[in-house]
Design an enzyme around this catalytic site. Structure first.
Site, PDB file in Angstrom:
ATOM      1  N   GLY A  25       0.841  -1.200   0.000  1.00  0.00           N
ATOM      2  CA  GLY A  25       0.000   0.000   0.000  1.00  0.00           C
ATOM      3  C   GLY A  25       0.867   1.237   0.000  1.00  0.00           C
ATOM      4  N   ALA A  26       0.956   1.901  -1.167  1.00  0.00           N
ATOM      5  CA  ALA A  26       1.803   3.098  -1.263  1.00  0.00           C
ATOM      6  C   ALA A  26       0.958   4.357  -1.107  1.00  0.00           C
ATOM      7  CB  ALA A  26       2.553   3.095  -2.594  1.00  0.00           C
ATOM      8  N   GLY A  27       0.180   4.412  -0.024  1.00  0.00           N
ATOM      9  CA  GLY A  27      -0.584   5.621   0.300  1.00  0.00           C
ATOM     10  C   GLY A  27       0.210   6.467   1.280  1.00  0.00           C
ATOM     11  N   ARG A  53      -0.529   0.697 -11.923  1.00  0.00           N
ATOM     12  CA  ARG A  53       0.057   1.525 -10.854  1.00  0.00           C
ATOM     13  C   ARG A  53       1.591   1.417 -10.885  1.00  0.00           C
ATOM     14  NH1 ARG A  53      -1.847   5.562  -9.627  1.00  0.00           N
ATOM     15  NH2 ARG A  53      -1.127   5.640  -7.466  1.00  0.00           N
ATOM     16  N   ASN A 121      -5.868   1.797  11.659  1.00  0.00           N
ATOM     17  CA  ASN A 121      -6.552   2.439  12.783  1.00  0.00           C
ATOM     18  C   ASN A 121      -7.776   1.596  13.155  1.00  0.00           C
ATOM     19  OD1 ASN A 121      -6.884   4.440  14.653  1.00  0.00           O
ATOM     20  ND2 ASN A 121      -7.814   5.912  13.239  1.00  0.00           N
ATOM     21  N   ALA A 147       0.056  12.111   8.078  1.00  0.00           N
ATOM     22  CA  ALA A 147       0.613  12.242   6.725  1.00  0.00           C
ATOM     23  C   ALA A 147      -0.538  12.328   5.735  1.00  0.00           C
ATOM     24  CB  ALA A 147       1.482  11.035   6.398  1.00  0.00           C
ATOM     25  N   LYS A 200      -7.572   4.507  21.549  1.00  0.00           N
ATOM     26  CA  LYS A 200      -7.607   5.375  20.361  1.00  0.00           C
ATOM     27  C   LYS A 200      -8.969   5.251  19.676  1.00  0.00           C
ATOM     28  CE  LYS A 200      -5.377   7.792  16.991  1.00  0.00           C
ATOM     29  NZ  LYS A 200      -5.619   7.280  15.689  1.00  0.00           N
ATOM     30  N   ASN A 208     -14.693  11.899  16.109  1.00  0.00           N
ATOM     31  CA  ASN A 208     -14.792  11.943  14.642  1.00  0.00           C
ATOM     32  C   ASN A 208     -16.222  11.983  14.094  1.00  0.00           C
ATOM     33  OD1 ASN A 208     -12.120  11.606  15.234  1.00  0.00           O
ATOM     34  ND2 ASN A 208     -11.712  10.066  13.693  1.00  0.00           N
TER      35      ASN A 208
HETATM   36  P1  NAD Z   1      -4.212   5.734   2.063  1.00  0.00           P
HETATM   37  O1  NAD Z   1      -5.560   5.591   1.469  1.00  0.00           O
HETATM   38  O2  NAD Z   1      -3.445   7.000   1.845  1.00  0.00           O
HETATM   39  O3  NAD Z   1      -3.271   4.546   1.578  1.00  0.00           O
HETATM   40  C1  NAD Z   1      -3.698   3.219   1.433  1.00  0.00           C
HETATM   41  C2  NAD Z   1      -3.045   2.664   0.189  1.00  0.00           C
HETATM   42  O4  NAD Z   1      -3.259   1.262   0.136  1.00  0.00           O
HETATM   43  C3  NAD Z   1      -3.592   3.261  -1.110  1.00  0.00           C
HETATM   44  O5  NAD Z   1      -2.516   3.729  -1.902  1.00  0.00           O
HETATM   45  C4  NAD Z   1      -4.261   2.061  -1.782  1.00  0.00           C
HETATM   46  O6  NAD Z   1      -4.214   2.110  -3.187  1.00  0.00           O
HETATM   47  C5  NAD Z   1      -3.407   0.941  -1.236  1.00  0.00           C
HETATM   48  N1  NAD Z   1      -4.028  -0.389  -1.383  1.00  0.00           N
HETATM   49  C6  NAD Z   1      -5.282  -0.787  -1.051  1.00  0.00           C
HETATM   50  N2  NAD Z   1      -5.472  -2.083  -1.373  1.00  0.00           N
HETATM   51  C7  NAD Z   1      -4.299  -2.507  -1.916  1.00  0.00           C
HETATM   52  C8  NAD Z   1      -3.863  -3.750  -2.463  1.00  0.00           C
HETATM   53  N3  NAD Z   1      -4.683  -4.814  -2.520  1.00  0.00           N
HETATM   54  N4  NAD Z   1      -2.602  -3.861  -2.920  1.00  0.00           N
HETATM   55  C9  NAD Z   1      -1.767  -2.799  -2.890  1.00  0.00           C
HETATM   56  N5  NAD Z   1      -2.123  -1.575  -2.395  1.00  0.00           N
HETATM   57  C10 NAD Z   1      -3.376  -1.449  -1.919  1.00  0.00           C
HETATM   58  O7  NAD Z   1      -4.363   5.464   3.629  1.00  0.00           O
HETATM   59  P2  NAD Z   1      -3.439   5.979   4.826  1.00  0.00           P
HETATM   60  O8  NAD Z   1      -3.839   7.370   5.194  1.00  0.00           O
HETATM   61  O9  NAD Z   1      -2.019   5.703   4.503  1.00  0.00           O
HETATM   62  O10 NAD Z   1      -3.957   5.050   6.013  1.00  0.00           O
HETATM   63  C11 NAD Z   1      -3.558   3.705   6.167  1.00  0.00           C
HETATM   64  C12 NAD Z   1      -3.980   3.271   7.576  1.00  0.00           C
HETATM   65  O11 NAD Z   1      -3.208   4.020   8.529  1.00  0.00           O
HETATM   66  C13 NAD Z   1      -5.451   3.578   7.891  1.00  0.00           C
HETATM   67  O12 NAD Z   1      -6.027   2.575   8.674  1.00  0.00           O
HETATM   68  C14 NAD Z   1      -5.382   4.876   8.688  1.00  0.00           C
HETATM   69  O13 NAD Z   1      -6.466   5.064   9.590  1.00  0.00           O
HETATM   70  C15 NAD Z   1      -4.078   4.683   9.444  1.00  0.00           C
HETATM   71  N6  NAD Z   1      -3.436   5.957   9.849  1.00  0.00           N
HETATM   72  C16 NAD Z   1      -3.267   6.949   8.944  1.00  0.00           C
HETATM   73  C17 NAD Z   1      -2.673   8.141   9.357  1.00  0.00           C
HETATM   74  C18 NAD Z   1      -2.447   9.280   8.384  1.00  0.00           C
HETATM   75  O14 NAD Z   1      -2.083  10.376   8.836  1.00  0.00           O
HETATM   76  N7  NAD Z   1      -2.609   9.118   7.090  1.00  0.00           N
HETATM   77  C19 NAD Z   1      -2.251   8.286  10.683  1.00  0.00           C
HETATM   78  C20 NAD Z   1      -2.437   7.234  11.575  1.00  0.00           C
HETATM   79  C21 NAD Z   1      -3.034   6.060  11.151  1.00  0.00           C
HETATM   80  O1  KPL Z   2      -7.116  10.661  15.598  1.00  0.00           O
HETATM   81  C1  KPL Z   2      -7.822  11.607  15.322  1.00  0.00           C
HETATM   82  C2  KPL Z   2      -8.458  11.618  13.992  1.00  0.00           C
HETATM   83  O2  KPL Z   2      -8.800  12.689  13.472  1.00  0.00           O
HETATM   84  O3  KPL Z   2      -8.605  10.516  13.429  1.00  0.00           O
HETATM   85  C3  KPL Z   2      -8.069  12.676  16.354  1.00  0.00           C
HETATM   86  C4  KPL Z   2      -7.265  13.902  16.046  1.00  0.00           C
HETATM   87  C5  KPL Z   2      -7.639  12.161  17.721  1.00  0.00           C
HETATM   88  C6  KPL Z   2      -9.520  12.997  16.459  1.00  0.00           C
HETATM   89  O4  KPL Z   2     -10.260  11.882  16.842  1.00  0.00           O
END
Ligand code: NAD
Ligand code: KPL
Length: 321
Positions: A25-27, A53, A121, A147, A200, A208
């Site tokens: 997953g390159a998100g 991709r 999450n 991010a 969390k 949220n």
């Molecule tokens: P995102 O949507 O940016 O990235 C997910 C990536 O996974 C996408 O690029 C998608 O194309 C890829 N993907 C999905 N299925 C796939 C597959 N079968 N093969 C290959 N790639 C695949 O999501 P994110 O923001 O990076 O979040 C990922 C997890 O981390 C979530 O559960 C989120 O709640 C948690 N999280 C995110 C943040 C943040 O700031 N972004 C912070 C804390 C926790």
């Molecule tokens: O984790 C969060 C979110 O936005 O997902 C905070 C900032 C704690 C709010 O629930």
């Protein structure tokens, strides 16, 4: 913007004998981890969804990590899930609703002694992945880092935070935690990761959904503190009922502290809805409601909130799972 791939304190570290970090997953989070690991000289490979991709990634010639004024591009090798290469260490960086299917696609590539690090999450997706690969060690993570994607293959490191990692089966800390240290990934081994994830989840359930329903920043909930308190009371009782009393301690106080500290931010769920993206509702509020139902625990406020949020998402044409 400065392009400084070689000037960072974590760069140029020698690649000692490390297993390759495969990043599924390159998100946002996948890129944030992959670029920092690569910067520390560690072997990293990205697994992207499909050949289209992969072509797009090759055309971009790497991942760009943006931190403030700094921008660094890292030419990390990438592949599709079908590549025939054994995987020893896998960081699963998909959304909670994609994790199980994504891991199923590469399950046949996992070595018997492989380790999975699950960054999702909420709760529920980790257990689903662990059940899919019962002989593989799954390490759960809970992160407060922030991010977001600034276009394809570009990630902005938006919020310094911390990542807790742990083994729900009480296994020992893995030897590669030192590699996270070298990579500048702030982390800690948690002997009770489920408690962290529940805490969390409760915070996210109290904040949220209301930010979505009131269409406000986190600080906007200061005008709805009675409703927030009612949810916290019910969530605390639910946590206790689920054997997570530690995660319930002073929940309301922390929720109000987070609301104040992040008053100007939009919650992640609000951002998802505003951008027309699927939310992780099933792994947050949905998981809490299901936990209540299965224990015959009466949680009318959480159930009503879930119903209101579901209706709201459906009205906007978004999935409610
Ligand atoms: P995102 O949507 O940016 O990235 C997910 C990536 O996974 C996408 O690029 C998608 O194309 C890829 N993907 C999905 N299925 C796939 C597959 N079968 N093969 C290959 N790639 C695949 O999501 P994110 O923001 O990076 O979040 C990922 C997890 O981390 C979530 O559960 C989120 O709640 C948690 N999280 C995110 C943040 C943040 O700031 N972004 C912070 C804390 C926790
Ligand atoms: O984790 C969060 C979110 O936005 O997902 C905070 C900032 C704690 C709010 O629930």
């Amino acid at each position: 913007m400065r392009n400084s791939a070689l000037s960072h304190p974590h760069s140029n570290a020698p690649a000692l004998t490390s297993a390759t970090w495969y990043v599924l997953g390159a998100g946002s989070m996948g890129m944030l981890w992959a670029t920092r690991l690569a910067r520390a000289g560690l072997p990293v490979k990205l697994i992207v969804r499909n050949c289209d991709r992969l072509q797009a990634y090759k055309a971009a010639q790497g991942l760009t990590l943006i931190e403030g004024e700094d921008s660094q591009k890292w030419d990390i090798s990438a592949q599709t899930p079908e590549t025939e290469e054994p995987i020893q260490r896998l960081l699963v960086a998909c959304k909670a609703y994609d994790a199980q299917q994504a891991v199923a696609q590469i399950a046949g590539r996992l070595s018997p002694d492989a380790e999975l690090i699950l960054l999702q999450n909420g709760l529920g997706s980790q257990q689903a992945v662990a059940a899919l690969v019962p002989h593989i060690r799954c390490i759960f993570a809970s992160s407060t880092e922030g991010a977001f994607r600034a276009g394809d293959w570009r990630v902005v490191f938006a919020g310094l935070g911390h990542t807790w990692l742990g083994d729900a089966d009480q296994g020992p800390p893995p030897h590669w935690l030192g590699e996270l240290q070298r990579s500048g990934i702030a982390h800690e081994w948690s002997p009770n990761i489920l408690s962290r994830l529940w805490r969390k989840l409760a915070l996210n359930c109290a904040i949220n959904p209301l930010t979505v329903l009131y269409d406000c920043r986190n600080g906007g909930l200061q005008a709805h503190s009675a409703e927030v308190n009612t949810l916290c009371t019910e969530l605390s009782a639910l946590l206790k009922c689920c054997g997570q009393a530690g995660a319930a301690v002073d929940l309301a106080t922390e929720v109000h502290r987070v609301i104040q500290a992040t008053a100007n931010n939009y919650s992640s769920m609000h951002q998802d809805v505003a951008h027309g993206r699927r939310t992780e509702i099933s792994y947050l509020l949905g998981y809490a409601c299901e936990a209540a139902r299965s224990r015959h625990f009466v949680a009318p406020h959480l159930q009503r909130l879930h119903q209101r949020l579901t209706e709201h998402l459906l009205r906007r044409g978004l999935p409610c799972n």
